[in-house]
Design a protein around this motif. Structure first.
Motif, PDB file in Angstrom:
ATOM      1  N   SER A 156       4.725 -42.777  29.786  1.00 12.20           N
ATOM      2  CA  SER A 156       4.613 -42.448  31.213  1.00 12.20           C
ATOM      3  C   SER A 156       3.696 -41.255  31.495  1.00 12.20           C
ATOM      4  N   PRO A 157       3.701 -40.166  30.674  1.00  9.68           N
ATOM      5  CA  PRO A 157       2.816 -39.048  31.016  1.00  9.68           C
ATOM      6  C   PRO A 157       1.342 -39.468  31.049  1.00  9.68           C
ATOM      7  N   THR A 158       0.949 -40.332  30.129  1.00  9.28           N
ATOM      8  CA  THR A 158      -0.449 -40.777  30.070  1.00  9.28           C
ATOM      9  C   THR A 158      -0.783 -41.624  31.296  1.00  9.28           C
ATOM     10  N   LEU A 159       0.121 -42.552  31.632  1.00  3.64           N
ATOM     11  CA  LEU A 159      -0.101 -43.419  32.800  1.00  3.64           C
ATOM     12  C   LEU A 159      -0.180 -42.586  34.076  1.00  3.64           C
ATOM     13  N   TYR A 160       0.747 -41.656  34.237  1.00  5.43           N
ATOM     14  CA  TYR A 160       0.805 -40.872  35.480  1.00  5.43           C
ATOM     15  C   TYR A 160      -0.446 -39.994  35.627  1.00  5.43           C
ATOM     16  N   ARG A 161      -0.889 -39.420  34.516  1.00  6.24           N
ATOM     17  CA  ARG A 161      -2.090 -38.574  34.569  1.00  6.24           C
ATOM     18  C   ARG A 161      -3.291 -39.408  35.011  1.00  6.24           C
ATOM     19  N   ALA A 162      -3.392 -40.632  34.475  1.00  5.65           N
ATOM     20  CA  ALA A 162      -4.524 -41.498  34.822  1.00  5.65           C
ATOM     21  C   ALA A 162      -4.507 -41.825  36.324  1.00  5.65           C
ATOM     22  N   LEU A 163      -3.325 -42.106  36.872  1.00  2.80           N
ATOM     23  CA  LEU A 163      -3.258 -42.484  38.295  1.00  2.80           C
ATOM     24  C   LEU A 163      -3.531 -41.285  39.202  1.00  2.80           C
ATOM     25  N   LEU A 164      -3.053 -40.102  38.793  1.00  2.00           N
ATOM     26  CA  LEU A 164      -3.355 -38.897  39.575  1.00  2.00           C
ATOM     27  C   LEU A 164      -4.862 -38.643  39.571  1.00  2.00           C
ATOM     28  N   ASP A 165      -5.476 -38.763  38.389  1.00  2.00           N
ATOM     29  CA  ASP A 165      -6.920 -38.526  38.284  1.00  2.00           C
ATOM     30  C   ASP A 165      -7.720 -39.564  39.066  1.00  2.00           C
ATOM     31  N   ALA A 166      -7.136 -40.756  39.246  1.00  3.63           N
ATOM     32  CA  ALA A 166      -7.830 -41.806  40.011  1.00  3.63           C
ATOM     33  C   ALA A 166      -7.681 -41.594  41.528  1.00  3.63           C
ATOM     34  N   GLY A 167      -6.905 -40.580  41.932  1.00  5.53           N
ATOM     35  CA  GLY A 167      -6.847 -40.232  43.358  1.00  5.53           C
ATOM     36  C   GLY A 167      -5.509 -40.468  44.027  1.00  5.53           C
ATOM     37  N   PHE A 168      -4.527 -41.019  43.304  1.00  3.50           N
ATOM     38  CA  PHE A 168      -3.222 -41.285  43.922  1.00  3.50           C
ATOM     39  C   PHE A 168      -2.383 -40.021  43.971  1.00  3.50           C
ATOM     40  N   GLU A 169      -1.440 -39.986  44.920  1.00  2.00           N
ATOM     41  CA  GLU A 169      -0.485 -38.880  44.941  1.00  2.00           C
ATOM     42  C   GLU A 169       0.848 -39.369  44.399  1.00  2.00           C
ATOM     43  N   ARG A 170       1.487 -38.493  43.639  1.00  2.00           N
ATOM     44  CA  ARG A 170       2.784 -38.842  43.070  1.00  2.00           C
ATOM     45  C   ARG A 170       3.860 -38.638  44.122  1.00  2.00           C
ATOM     46  N   ARG A 171       4.728 -39.665  44.280  1.00  2.00           N
ATOM     47  CA  ARG A 171       5.776 -39.588  45.293  1.00  2.00           C
ATOM     48  C   ARG A 171       7.161 -39.630  44.679  1.00  2.00           C
ATOM     49  N   GLY A 172       7.232 -39.476  43.354  1.00  2.00           N
ATOM     50  CA  GLY A 172       8.528 -39.462  42.690  1.00  2.00           C
ATOM     51  C   GLY A 172       8.565 -40.477  41.573  1.00  2.00           C
ATOM     52  N   GLU A 173       9.765 -40.747  41.131  1.00  2.00           N
ATOM     53  CA  GLU A 173       9.950 -41.669  40.016  1.00  2.00           C
ATOM     54  C   GLU A 173      11.272 -42.396  40.250  1.00  2.00           C
ATOM     55  N   ASP A 191      -4.677 -44.740  20.783  1.00  2.00           N
ATOM     56  CA  ASP A 191      -4.100 -45.740  21.695  1.00  2.00           C
ATOM     57  C   ASP A 191      -3.790 -45.097  23.050  1.00  2.00           C
ATOM     58  N   HIS A 192      -3.306 -43.836  23.010  1.00  2.00           N
ATOM     59  CA  HIS A 192      -3.020 -43.141  24.272  1.00  2.00           C
ATOM     60  C   HIS A 192      -4.314 -42.881  25.042  1.00  2.00           C
ATOM     61  N   ALA A 193      -5.381 -42.559  24.308  1.00  2.00           N
ATOM     62  CA  ALA A 193      -6.674 -42.324  24.981  1.00  2.00           C
ATOM     63  C   ALA A 193      -7.147 -43.630  25.625  1.00  2.00           C
ATOM     64  N   ALA A 194      -6.965 -44.748  24.931  1.00  2.00           N
ATOM     65  CA  ALA A 194      -7.380 -46.050  25.486  1.00  2.00           C
ATOM     66  C   ALA A 194      -6.525 -46.397  26.699  1.00  2.00           C
ATOM     67  N   LEU A 195      -5.237 -46.054  26.613  1.00  2.00           N
ATOM     68  CA  LEU A 195      -4.312 -46.300  27.722  1.00  2.00           C
ATOM     69  C   LEU A 195      -4.771 -45.520  28.965  1.00  2.00           C
ATOM     70  N   TYR A 196      -5.116 -44.253  28.747  1.00  2.00           N
ATOM     71  CA  TYR A 196      -5.597 -43.426  29.859  1.00  2.00           C
ATOM     72  C   TYR A 196      -6.839 -44.061  30.484  1.00  2.00           C
ATOM     73  N   GLU A 197      -7.795 -44.433  29.644  1.00  2.00           N
ATOM     74  CA  GLU A 197      -9.053 -45.002  30.147  1.00  2.00           C
ATOM     75  C   GLU A 197      -8.783 -46.269  30.948  1.00  2.00           C
ATOM     76  N   PHE A 198      -7.908 -47.134  30.408  1.00  2.00           N
ATOM     77  CA  PHE A 198      -7.607 -48.400  31.075  1.00  2.00           C
ATOM     78  C   PHE A 198      -7.007 -48.131  32.459  1.00  2.00           C
ATOM     79  N   PHE A 199      -5.971 -47.281  32.517  1.00  2.00           N
ATOM     80  CA  PHE A 199      -5.281 -47.093  33.794  1.00  2.00           C
ATOM     81  C   PHE A 199      -6.075 -46.219  34.766  1.00  2.00           C
ATOM     82  N   TYR A 200      -6.933 -45.355  34.238  1.00  2.00           N
ATOM     83  CA  TYR A 200      -7.822 -44.601  35.129  1.00  2.00           C
ATOM     84  C   TYR A 200      -8.792 -45.589  35.799  1.00  2.00           C
ATOM     85  N   GLY A 201      -9.400 -46.476  35.000  1.00  2.00           N
ATOM     86  CA  GLY A 201     -10.333 -47.475  35.535  1.00  2.00           C
ATOM     87  C   GLY A 201      -9.624 -48.413  36.497  1.00  2.00           C
TER      88      GLY A 201
END
Ligand SMILES: C[S@@+](CC[C@H](N)C(=O)[O-])C[C@H]1O[C@@H](n2cnc3c(N)ncnc32)[C@H](O)[C@@H]1O
Length: 307
Positions: A133-150, A99-109
């Motif tokens: 949150s770690p899975t979601l954040y990794r997907a968004l970083l890999d998609a090109g976004f920069e993390r600005r905090g939480e 499920d975490h792998a699917a979550l990563y794929e979904f949010f990366y896409g």
């Protein structure tokens, strides 16, 4: 569709690119936000404020059917307390590695199709929880976004479930995991070149609006669950309160103007917060029941006074 009116025709017969409803500065679309984003004009959105399906599976058709039939599935139907029915909550501890792998794929896409639609410097506020949150954040970083905090939304949402299942009496002194007393909201930004001042001048993005001249926008926000009045207007199982959303939406437009997108808009609470602030907003929701709920709820939610 006339402003403020809902047609009886089946909503899902429409293309995701035709608005289903428009009122004030809010526009609502029905469909998969990834289809909409794939067609969105580049560099057209100033900010995203959204509360996605945290674990994906809870808003699948199968789990929504179980929730609506009162049979649970991933939704824990809480026992009545003092005669009051408590609202169901999804159990994210049941997510498997797949499920975490699917979550990563979904949010990366999702991140990949969102990226071009945003103006350089656009902020993304995205709700999550401590387990995913770690899975979601990794997907968004890999998609090109920069993390600005939480953002730490101080609220108690994940009730119960902290005792060892079926062995509460045997191990009365044990908590299975910390009782969540805050809700994480990831804060990301589309990178830009040049200085912040130049980006603000060119796109009106890149920074956050201060609550007051002398007060910076802070990352801990005291909050409460949605009020009874809000829940009466919008019976969505993941309804977010207006008070909190108004603070995020306001902060997301540094110069006080721009277009805010909520691609997983549920009952339209983000659009309502934007209406309250006088900001332009776009919402996309896949589920027809929640689209109807949003159409009826947005004007009432937007009219609620601040707490
Ligand atoms: C956590 S809820 C948001 C609730 C919202 N914060 C509110 O206050 O009403 C997430 C919503 O996203 C919708 N959704 C799930 N997948 C979607 C997709 N691919 N595109 C658009 N909406 C989707 C679900 O039906 C659900 O209503």
């Amino acid at each position: 569709v006339q402003a403020g009116r809902i047609e009886d025709a089946r909503l899902w017969d429409r293309s995701v690119l035709d608005p289903i409803w428009e009122q004030g500065r809010a526009t609502l679309f029905q469909g998969d936000c990834r289809d909409w984003l794939a067609e969105a004009p580049p560099n057209s959105i100033h900010a995203v404020v959204t509360d996605p399906p945290y674990g994906l599976v809870e808003y699948s058709e199968a789990n929504q059917a179980k929730l609506r039939a009162g049979r649970g599935g991933i939704w824990r139907i809480a026992p009545k307390l003092g005669g009051h029915q408590r609202s169901p909550l999804p159990r994210f501890t049941v997510l498997e590695p797949s499920d975490h792998a699917a979550l990563y794929e979904f949010f990366y896409g999702w991140g990949k199709v969102l990226f071009p639609a945003l103006k350089p410097g656009a902020h993304v506020f995205i709700a999550t929880n401590q387990l995913v949150s770690p899975t979601l954040y990794r997907a968004l970083l890999d998609a090109g976004f920069e993390r600005r905090g939480e953002i730490v939304r101080l609220v108690r949402t994940l009730r119960g479930g902290d005792r060892p299942k079926g062995a509460e009496l045997e191990f009365p002194e044990v908590s299975a995991m910390p009782r969540a007393c805050w809700e994480p909201w990831g804060l990301f930004r589309k990178p830009f070149g040049g200085t912040l001042a130049a980006n603000l001048r060119a796109y009106g993005t890149g920074a956050l609006r201060r609550p007051a001249l002398e007060l910076p926008f802070c990352d801990v926000i005291d909050s409460r669950p949605a009020t009874k009045a809000e829940r009466k207007l919008a019976a969505h199982p993941s309804l977010k309160p207006q008070d909190f959303l108004r603070q995020l939406c306001r902060a997301s437009l540094p110069l006080g103007y721009g277009r805010i997108l909520d691609p997983f808009c549920g009952s339209g609470s983000t659009l309502a917060a934007c209406e309250f602030l006088g900001a332009e907003s776009i919402g996309i929701e896949a589920d027809e029941t929640y689209v109807r709920m949003a159409i009826s709820a947005i004007p009432g939610l937007a009219a609620l006074p601040s707490r």
